[in-house]
Scaffold this motif. Sequence first.
Motif, PDB file in Angstrom:
ATOM      1  N   UNK A 117      13.670   3.836  -0.844  1.00 11.84           N
ATOM      2  CA  UNK A 117      14.459   5.028  -1.188  1.00 11.84           C
ATOM      3  C   UNK A 117      13.994   5.617  -2.516  1.00 11.84           C
ATOM      4  N   UNK A 118      13.802   4.733  -3.511  1.00 12.17           N
ATOM      5  CA  UNK A 118      13.377   5.196  -4.830  1.00 12.17           C
ATOM      6  C   UNK A 118      12.006   5.864  -4.733  1.00 12.17           C
ATOM      7  N   UNK A 119      11.131   5.267  -3.941  1.00 10.37           N
ATOM      8  CA  UNK A 119       9.788   5.817  -3.766  1.00 10.37           C
ATOM      9  C   UNK A 119       9.861   7.208  -3.137  1.00 10.37           C
ATOM     10  N   UNK A 120      10.696   7.301  -2.108  1.00  6.54           N
ATOM     11  CA  UNK A 120      10.833   8.586  -1.413  1.00  6.54           C
ATOM     12  C   UNK A 120      11.380   9.648  -2.353  1.00  6.54           C
ATOM     13  N   UNK A 121      12.392   9.275  -3.161  1.00  7.03           N
ATOM     14  CA  UNK A 121      13.017  10.298  -3.990  1.00  7.03           C
ATOM     15  C   UNK A 121      12.084  10.700  -5.134  1.00  7.03           C
ATOM     16  N   UNK A 122      11.236   9.791  -5.596  1.00 12.19           N
ATOM     17  CA  UNK A 122      10.323  10.164  -6.684  1.00 12.19           C
ATOM     18  C   UNK A 122       9.122  10.957  -6.187  1.00 12.19           C
ATOM     19  N   UNK A 123       8.901  10.952  -4.877  1.00 16.40           N
ATOM     20  CA  UNK A 123       7.729  11.664  -4.352  1.00 16.40           C
ATOM     21  C   UNK A 123       8.164  12.762  -3.381  1.00 16.40           C
ATOM     22  N   UNK A 124       9.422  13.133  -3.484  1.00 16.08           N
ATOM     23  CA  UNK A 124      10.007  14.169  -2.622  1.00 16.08           C
ATOM     24  C   UNK A 124       9.709  13.899  -1.154  1.00 16.08           C
ATOM     25  N   UNK A 147      -5.092  13.273  -1.860  1.00 19.18           N
ATOM     26  CA  UNK A 147      -4.230  12.177  -1.371  1.00 19.18           C
ATOM     27  C   UNK A 147      -4.808  10.851  -1.830  1.00 19.18           C
ATOM     28  N   UNK A 148      -3.881   9.991  -2.272  1.00 20.28           N
ATOM     29  CA  UNK A 148      -4.290   8.757  -2.938  1.00 20.28           C
ATOM     30  C   UNK A 148      -3.670   7.553  -2.254  1.00 20.28           C
ATOM     31  N   UNK A 149      -4.454   6.491  -2.211  1.00 22.40           N
ATOM     32  CA  UNK A 149      -3.928   5.204  -1.740  1.00 22.40           C
ATOM     33  C   UNK A 149      -3.862   4.272  -2.941  1.00 22.40           C
ATOM     34  N   UNK A 150      -2.648   3.742  -3.199  1.00 25.70           N
ATOM     35  CA  UNK A 150      -2.455   2.793  -4.302  1.00 25.70           C
ATOM     36  C   UNK A 150      -2.137   1.428  -3.721  1.00 25.70           C
ATOM     37  N   UNK A 151      -2.748   0.398  -4.290  1.00 29.59           N
ATOM     38  CA  UNK A 151      -2.481  -0.964  -3.819  1.00 29.59           C
ATOM     39  C   UNK A 151      -1.876  -1.780  -4.951  1.00 29.59           C
ATOM     40  N   UNK A 152      -0.756  -2.424  -4.655  1.00 31.50           N
ATOM     41  CA  UNK A 152      -0.014  -3.183  -5.665  1.00 31.50           C
ATOM     42  C   UNK A 152       0.351  -4.570  -5.156  1.00 31.50           C
ATOM     43  N   UNK A 153       0.469  -5.504  -6.067  1.00 28.75           N
ATOM     44  CA  UNK A 153       1.206  -6.730  -5.769  1.00 28.75           C
ATOM     45  C   UNK A 153       2.609  -6.558  -6.351  1.00 28.75           C
ATOM     46  N   UNK A 154       3.628  -6.829  -5.526  1.00 26.89           N
ATOM     47  CA  UNK A 154       5.014  -6.673  -5.965  1.00 26.89           C
ATOM     48  C   UNK A 154       5.823  -7.870  -5.503  1.00 26.89           C
ATOM     49  N   UNK A 175       0.852  -1.179   0.000  1.00 29.26           N
ATOM     50  CA  UNK A 175       0.000   0.000   0.000  1.00 29.26           C
ATOM     51  C   UNK A 175       0.890   1.232   0.000  1.00 29.26           C
ATOM     52  N   UNK A 176       0.626   2.134  -0.928  1.00 28.17           N
ATOM     53  CA  UNK A 176       1.377   3.382  -0.974  1.00 28.17           C
ATOM     54  C   UNK A 176       0.387   4.532  -0.822  1.00 28.17           C
ATOM     55  N   UNK A 177       0.683   5.443   0.078  1.00 30.38           N
ATOM     56  CA  UNK A 177      -0.135   6.649   0.198  1.00 30.38           C
ATOM     57  C   UNK A 177       0.724   7.848  -0.159  1.00 30.38           C
ATOM     58  N   UNK A 178       0.208   8.716  -1.016  1.00 22.97           N
ATOM     59  CA  UNK A 178       0.991   9.874  -1.438  1.00 22.97           C
ATOM     60  C   UNK A 178       0.062  10.952  -1.972  1.00 22.97           C
ATOM     61  N   UNK A 179       0.572  12.174  -2.068  1.00 21.14           N
ATOM     62  CA  UNK A 179      -0.216  13.212  -2.729  1.00 21.14           C
ATOM     63  C   UNK A 179      -0.515  12.796  -4.176  1.00 21.14           C
ATOM     64  N   UNK A 180      -1.664  13.160  -4.682  1.00 24.99           N
ATOM     65  CA  UNK A 180      -2.088  12.643  -5.981  1.00 24.99           C
ATOM     66  C   UNK A 180      -1.185  13.091  -7.130  1.00 24.99           C
ATOM     67  N   UNK A 181      -0.421  14.182  -6.931  1.00 22.63           N
ATOM     68  CA  UNK A 181       0.512  14.628  -7.972  1.00 22.63           C
ATOM     69  C   UNK A 181       1.519  13.546  -8.361  1.00 22.63           C
ATOM     70  N   UNK A 182       1.786  12.640  -7.443  1.00 22.53           N
ATOM     71  CA  UNK A 182       2.870  11.690  -7.681  1.00 22.53           C
ATOM     72  C   UNK A 182       2.388  10.337  -8.187  1.00 22.53           C
ATOM     73  N   UNK A 183       1.090  10.225  -8.494  1.00 24.12           N
ATOM     74  CA  UNK A 183       0.560   8.932  -8.922  1.00 24.12           C
ATOM     75  C   UNK A 183       1.338   8.379 -10.116  1.00 24.12           C
ATOM     76  N   UNK A 184       1.631   9.255 -11.080  1.00 22.52           N
ATOM     77  CA  UNK A 184       2.335   8.798 -12.276  1.00 22.52           C
ATOM     78  C   UNK A 184       3.711   8.244 -11.939  1.00 22.52           C
ATOM     79  N   UNK A 185       4.437   8.965 -11.101  1.00 21.75           N
ATOM     80  CA  UNK A 185       5.789   8.539 -10.738  1.00 21.75           C
ATOM     81  C   UNK A 185       5.763   7.216  -9.981  1.00 21.75           C
ATOM     82  N   UNK A 186       4.772   7.071  -9.109  1.00 24.41           N
ATOM     83  CA  UNK A 186       4.682   5.832  -8.317  1.00 24.41           C
ATOM     84  C   UNK A 186       4.326   4.651  -9.216  1.00 24.41           C
ATOM     85  N   UNK A 187       3.391   4.887 -10.138  1.00 25.47           N
ATOM     86  CA  UNK A 187       3.000   3.804 -11.053  1.00 25.47           C
ATOM     87  C   UNK A 187       4.180   3.367 -11.907  1.00 25.47           C
TER      88      UNK A 187
END
Lengths: 394, 607
Positions: free
Chosen positions: B465-472, B447-454, B415-427
């Motif tokens: 780290x990558x997630x943090x840097x892509x979403x500031x 604010x958006x909640x994204x659910x993934x299987x990884x 589960x990833x929660x982030x401001x909606x501006x970053x949806x593209x970067x997270x996807x």
Amino acid sequence: MRQDRRGTSRPALRFYVHVPYCAARCGYCDFNTYVPGEQGRGSRSQWRDAAVAEVAAARAALPVDPRPVASVFVGGGTPTLLPAADLGAVVARIAEEFGLTADAEVTVEANPENITPRLLDDLLTAGVNRLSIGMQSADPAVLAVLDRRHQRDGAVRAARLAALAGFDRVSLDLIYGTPGETDASWRDTVRTAIDTGVTHVSAYALKVEPGTALARQVAAGHVAPPDDDEAASRYEAADDMLTAAGLPWYEISNWAVPGHECRHNVGYWSGDDWWGVGPGAHSHLAGVRWWNVRHPTRWTAAVSGGEDPREGQEVLDADQRRTEQVMLGVRLAAGFDPDVLVGPGRRRTVAALARRGLLEPAGEREWRLTRRGRLLADAVTVELLQPVRSAATG
Amino acid sequence: MTTTPGSTDQSLIRNFCIIAHIDHGKSTLADRMLQATDLVSDREMRAQYLDRMDIERERGITIKSQAVRLPYRAVDGRTYVLNLIDTPGHVDFTYEVSRSLAACEGAVLLVDAAQGIEAQTLANLYLALENDLQIIPVLNKIDLPAAQPDKYAAELAHIIGCSPDDVLRVSAKTGAGVAELLEQIVADIPPPTGDPDAPARALIFDSVYDTYRGVVTYVRMVDGSLDHRQRIEMMSTGATHEALEVGVISPEPVPGDALAAGEVGYLITGVKDVRQSRVGDTVTTAAAGAAEALGGYQDPKPMVYSGLFPIDGSDYPVLRDALDKLKLNDAALVYEPETSTALGFGFRCGFLGLLHLEIVRERLEREFGLDLISTAPSVVYRVGMEDGTEHVVTNPSEFPDGKIAEVNEPIVRATVIAPSDYVGAIMELCQSRRGTLLGMDYLSSDRVELRYTLPLAEIVFDFFDALKSRTRGYASLDYEPAGEQVADLVKVDILLHGDAVDAFSAIVHRDRAYSYGVAMAGKLKELIPRQQFEVPIQAAIGSRVIARENIRAIRKDVLAKCYGGDISRKRKLLEKQKEGKKRMKMVGSVEVPQEAFIAALSTESDR
């Protein structure tokens, strides 16, 4: 090694005399040297008296040493910035206090631009019998990068004048790997040096020393740092040309007509004793090394006031002595005796290094570096000092 | 009605925990509660009293939970017993969190009024709701200029289905609103309802090794009671011990005669290993004990493996002793000796996750003075062969040769929660890590909640780290195991001068093998000093080379000048090189500095 009167073997005794002055500082140089304005007032004129006083102090410290002095080397700095008589006074005091051996070698370093027939006569009169001239390069572009003040022809002219004046032992110092140098210009430099007819050549790879103007230029990206692979090629070119001209290598960076090796320097590599006179000069006596304070004013004040000018010293333990013996011994074409190494694996270490083309036999017992080994002397030394590990893996 | 430990009336007990993200102020709030109930004088007040370990204090996170009993005189004039059960705050410890929650009837959901809810908090909130806990939503840090209490009150109300007016607003820093919160806890959280006369059943929610006392077990009494000097039984193993001491923490240990139904306290039996007293297990009496354990017990299961090697090989016995000691306090840590041709003797260790790995490693270095190299973390693969045999692989160098039918890798639901501006970067990031989108929800307008299987393997390196840097820095992540999937995985070996370096072997997706090989070979070319001979670096799948670099032979190392004044300096330089050689590892005939292994293993810039 010489036999003294009691018949026990003792290393030769030598003197190094340091003249800490230059007309200008060269961009690559990190030696203990001072240009006008850097040293205290009047210190240059006091240098002679202080140097003479330190020779007297050396005698006072070694009151019963029976050894006459086998060599004197006056280096710098630029010794020829001083009147030859000043240098002569120091040599004379050494002779007076200790005596000189019959074949004593007395060398003075000189810059081409200072050399005149008059100076050469004065040096001969002062007892100097060997000259070491800082030629560095025949390539004007290289001389400019090095901040040298003489022109391409300066060293050639100086060497000829020296021969005319009667010096039969003249050496030229060269530097390779300077930014801007090419393979062709380096070969031209070596050829020019050989053609002067000198019997001794030293060639050093340029090293960027921290704190120098060159280091700042490299750090700022104005000058490319010297390249080790290029330096290796230049070394090989020089070695080929000098050997063909009848000057085989006798030390990693030194080539000479046989019999014309610098005996003073060979003394450093063979563990001889020497007393260093002058600011920042290093000395070695029976396993003790010391060094004087670096600044001329402080040195002059100490020596004139009858105080000890040394700044620090170290007493070598057995391990350190062995390290030095190996590290210095491998530099010589005469080779080293593997028995100075310790540990059961020493012969296997030497054999392994020979198998890898880094060592070759130099005599009945001695081994020496191959040319590839000379360029990798540090790695070879470290391996020789770790015979056990090499025995396990080699 | 009495509030003496061992005979507290259940109607006066409130058992609760605080669910919060790192830095949202849980420890500060706990400190305020201690002060509000006069348990700790200001002089004794050490900042964040409940976090005991140095690492916890420095990182501001809670690794091991504690429970503190707070006598509280409410506005109605009665004195209540508030048991605050502290919970670990990280994804690696989900199971421990779930057991802490199972010991409570209610939870304070604490959210930073300047940041809103984070993914881990959300995951723990769902866990609390599954356990039927009464939730008290609280916004903290309302004194901050950046606080947006109205916005985040609406967000919390939306998530838990209450009115924004029900969300309390406090500042743990200034103390504002804390009195109201304590009253709310008394009013809203139901008292325990266990059967005081039934056979004893106590839930172990934490178990801590203490050098002087042995294992201290934290329990929530559900039914019956446990008395001082009684013989007790651990129901998962049937092992019996004597309860040498029972008591409560208030906030220092206070020994008592008994623990009664509904109470929270500790017991000491003299055992030396936390494995004898496992989180989630049920404690009963040896005589006339309960027939059925409380539900929910699981054996801890390592999710991530890594090799730990001492940089100085002679430290191996120190490492072994250190692991033996840590194990006493860490039921989830598993290890066995491992030998690497590149790194020497060490241990293959299993961890609950990356933070667990990092904590163990840091404790080994800090508390035992060890310098360690850890190999790249690996997950647990099941490799099925064509001949029907199966291998469980936790170490890439043990990946089997021969005909492989299929490889199974563990996957997680993230589960990833982030401001909606970053949806593209997270996807984009999740896509590049072989993720499958399960769903996406707006928590609030921005604010958006994204659910993934990884695949777990894709997130154990540097995903966070990558997630943090892509979403500031704005994204938060939580994940839980979600079984396995078949994947096209291969082992990439790295060969140095023809010899495989076991520490650098990696199991990667076939599509990623080439880029891994090129990156690793390139990195090693930079890190390994030139040798006296040319050294090829190859990346290979089996015998097929997929990438190659060359380290050119060194031609010159010698200083050209060595006269009288240079000798001391030169000797010291050589002595240094000689020492440096001791830190070299031989890979075949190639000397590799320790630093190269560390650098090559510590960064993952190849993605």
